[in-house]
Every structure is written in C-alpha cells, then in structure tokens.
Design an enzyme around this catalytic site. Structure first.
Site, short mmCIF file in Angstrom:
data_model
loop_
_atom_site.label_atom_id
_atom_site.label_comp_id
_atom_site.label_asym_id
_atom_site.label_seq_id
_atom_site.Cartn_x
_atom_site.Cartn_y
_atom_site.Cartn_z
N CYS A 78 0.86 -1.18 0.00
CA CYS A 78 0.00 0.00 0.00
C CYS A 78 0.90 1.24 0.00
O CYS A 78 2.11 1.13 0.24
CB CYS A 78 -0.92 0.00 1.22
SG CYS A 78 -0.04 0.07 2.80
N HIS A 107 3.08 2.10 10.72
CA HIS A 107 2.06 1.85 11.73
C HIS A 107 1.88 3.02 12.70
O HIS A 107 0.86 3.10 13.39
CB HIS A 107 2.43 0.62 12.57
CG HIS A 107 2.53 -0.64 11.77
ND1 HIS A 107 3.72 -1.16 11.33
CD2 HIS A 107 1.57 -1.49 11.33
CE1 HIS A 107 3.50 -2.26 10.67
NE2 HIS A 107 2.21 -2.50 10.64
N GLU A 165 0.00 -0.52 15.28
CA GLU A 165 -0.88 0.62 15.01
C GLU A 165 -1.81 0.87 16.19
O GLU A 165 -2.01 2.02 16.59
CB GLU A 165 -1.71 0.37 13.75
CG GLU A 165 -2.65 1.53 13.43
CD GLU A 165 -3.64 1.22 12.32
OE1 GLU A 165 -4.79 1.67 12.43
OE2 GLU A 165 -3.26 0.54 11.34
N THR A 181 -6.94 0.70 10.91
CA THR A 181 -7.14 1.05 9.50
C THR A 181 -7.24 -0.16 8.57
O THR A 181 -7.74 -0.03 7.46
CB THR A 181 -6.01 1.96 9.00
OG1 THR A 181 -4.76 1.28 9.13
CG2 THR A 181 -5.97 3.27 9.76
N SER A 211 -1.24 -9.22 9.73
CA SER A 211 -2.68 -9.36 10.03
C SER A 211 -3.49 -9.22 8.75
O SER A 211 -4.43 -9.99 8.50
CB SER A 211 -3.12 -8.29 11.03
OG SER A 211 -2.40 -8.39 12.23
N ASN A 212 -3.13 -8.25 7.96
CA ASN A 212 -3.81 -8.01 6.68
C ASN A 212 -3.67 -9.23 5.77
O ASN A 212 -4.61 -9.63 5.08
CB ASN A 212 -3.20 -6.76 6.04
CG ASN A 212 -3.55 -6.60 4.58
OD1 ASN A 212 -2.72 -6.87 3.73
ND2 ASN A 212 -4.75 -6.17 4.28
#
Length: 281
Positions: free
Chosen positions: A15, A77, A129, A165, A222-223
């Site tokens: 990203c 983060h 984060e 997020t 995690s994503n």
C-alpha cells in the site's frame, strides 16, 4: 514442464503507506549506510532481510531506551506520544514514516479523547498501530478484536467507535449495527483505509478467475491473514507461501491457470520470484 499459466495481481503488494516508509529508509541507507528502525519496517521477513542487507537495524522499544544521538525510523504503523517524548530526552532524530491515514486517525482519536468521549477501538490487541492509537488516550480506550469480548449490557449508553485502519469494513459495520440494536448510541467513525478494504472485493473477483491461487505474505501480517482467507473462501485451491521455497509442485497439474496475489506488506519482487519459480516447474 507443466506449462503453468501464471498471472500476478497488479493490485496486490505494498500500500502507499508502506511504499512511503521503505522509500524513506532506502534514501537514508543510501546516504548513511545505517538506520535504526523501531520494529519491523513491514510485516514481511523477506523484505526486512533485503533492507537489513543495506544497513537497516531493527530495534525494540526496550532497545530505544539506550540509544542516543541517532536516526530512528518510525514505520507506517505510527507510534504513541511516549515514543516522541523519549526521542527528545535521548536526542534522537525521528524519521517519521507514519502512514498519513494512520496519523489522521491518531489525531481524530486524540480530539475525541480530549472531548471526554468513551472510546472503543476495533483492532488487534498489541498490534503496533493499535498501540499508537491507544497512546492518544493515555491507554484509556477499550480495544477489542471481537464483539464477544465486550459485556454489551454494561457498556456506556453512548460510545465513540473507531477501527484499526486495516480491519474489515463489513465487520466494522456489523459491530456498529449489533451495538445499536442493543440500545447503545454509537458514534461510528469509519477509519478503515480504502486502499486496503477495497482489496476485499478485488481479491474475490481475482481468486475466482483461476484454477489455483498462490497467496504470498509474511506470517506476521494481520492483513495477509484476512486477505488469504478471502481468497480461500472464493477459491478453495488457495495456497499460502512466504517465499518461493515453500511452493509444492504437487499442488499443481499441467496447464493450470494460477493467480498470484499478496498482502499490503508483500513486495512485488517477491511475487515475481514466486511466478518465476512456478514457470520453472
């Protein structure tokens, strides 16, 4: 030769927040040859190794206590206010690569906290984060990963809801609806990054197009776990690998169409390595 037909998802990979952090790190490493980074710059071991070879040194918050007069990178983060205070005390120069989306969220949470809102954060316990978000509230906010963690009957009648997020948009709104149905007034702030959340639908469509899917991600992401499960739901023949060495030729049959995709922390060069390995089968 199996003559596999392999396609990389061009919407997968870093990203913009991760791209920003890595570009900042590379610029400083090129100039100075060394840079401390507070935590893994990205949740992908292969990319971390690549940058360590250029002089990046990963440090913990405990390490930071004993470092003085140095440059330290803050990754995408973000960090809590205590880190910035320590930097002043130790004469550290912070190279702040916090993602702009995360910084905006930190500011919104701090403003809510200053107004006296009862803040609840939908996010992963202990995630970097989330630690930064909690820091905006002097650790007074409540973090939860699943609604079942909360005793809904004892919640305040009015709460302000935020999200990490990278969480699921659908889950966030399901949580809001369930809390509202329980008679709680929810000031819901959809703070989910659309570059991340839009990948849900994109990946559903991508996964269905191929015989097999190879999902490339670090195990700490995690994503990555969320997006891998989305692929698996839409194509049962989905396989998770961290690098090309984990590929198993037995997963494939001759002339299979294979889609390669990855997390927001997966570099394109790593997916390209996986593609090239598949072409060698």
């Amino acid at each position: 030769m199996m003559n596999l037909n392999v396609t990389i998802d061009q919407n997968s990979g870093f990203c913009f927040g991760v791209v920003y952090a890595i570009e900042m790190a590379e610029d400083i490493l090129e100039e100075h040859g060394h840079l401390y980074c507070l935590g893994d710059i990205v949740h992908n071991d292969e990319e971390v190794k690549r940058l360590q070879a250029k002089g990046l040194e990963i440090i913990s918050h405990d390490d930071l206590l004993n470092i003085r007069d140095a440059n330290v990178l803050i990754r995408a983060h973000g960090e809590p206010p205590s880190t910035y205070q320590l930097a002043i005390e130790n004469n550290l120069t912070l190279v702040d690569a916090s993602c702009p989306v995360v910084l905006k969220l930190q500011n919104r949470i701090k403003n809510s906290y200053d107004k006296g809102d009862q803040i609840y954060i939908y996010g992963k316990h202990g995630h970097a984060e989330v630690v930064g978000l909690l820091g905006q509230t002097n650790d007074d906010a409540v973090v939860f990963q699943e609604l079942e963690e909360l005793d809904v009957a004892s919640l305040p009648k009015r709460i302000t809801l935020y999200s990490q997020t990278t969480k699921s948009t659908d889950n966030f709104y399901n949580i809001k609806d369930q809390l509202t149905a329980a008679g709680i007034e929810v000031n819901a702030n959809d703070t989910i990054c659309r570059q991340v959340s839009n990948r849900d639908k994109e990946l559903r469509d991508f996964a269905r197009k191929f015989d097999k899917i190879v999902f490339v991600s670090g195990t700490k992401s995690s994503n990555g776990k969320v997006l891998y499960n989305i692929c698996k739901e839409n194509n049962p023949n989905t396989y998770f690998v961290s690098n090309k060495s984990e590929l198993d030729i037995q997963w494939f049959t001759p002339k299979d169409s294979i889609g390669i995709c990855g997390a927001t922390s997966t570099p394109m060069w790593l997916m390209e390595e996986v593609r090239d390995e598949l072409h060698s089968f």
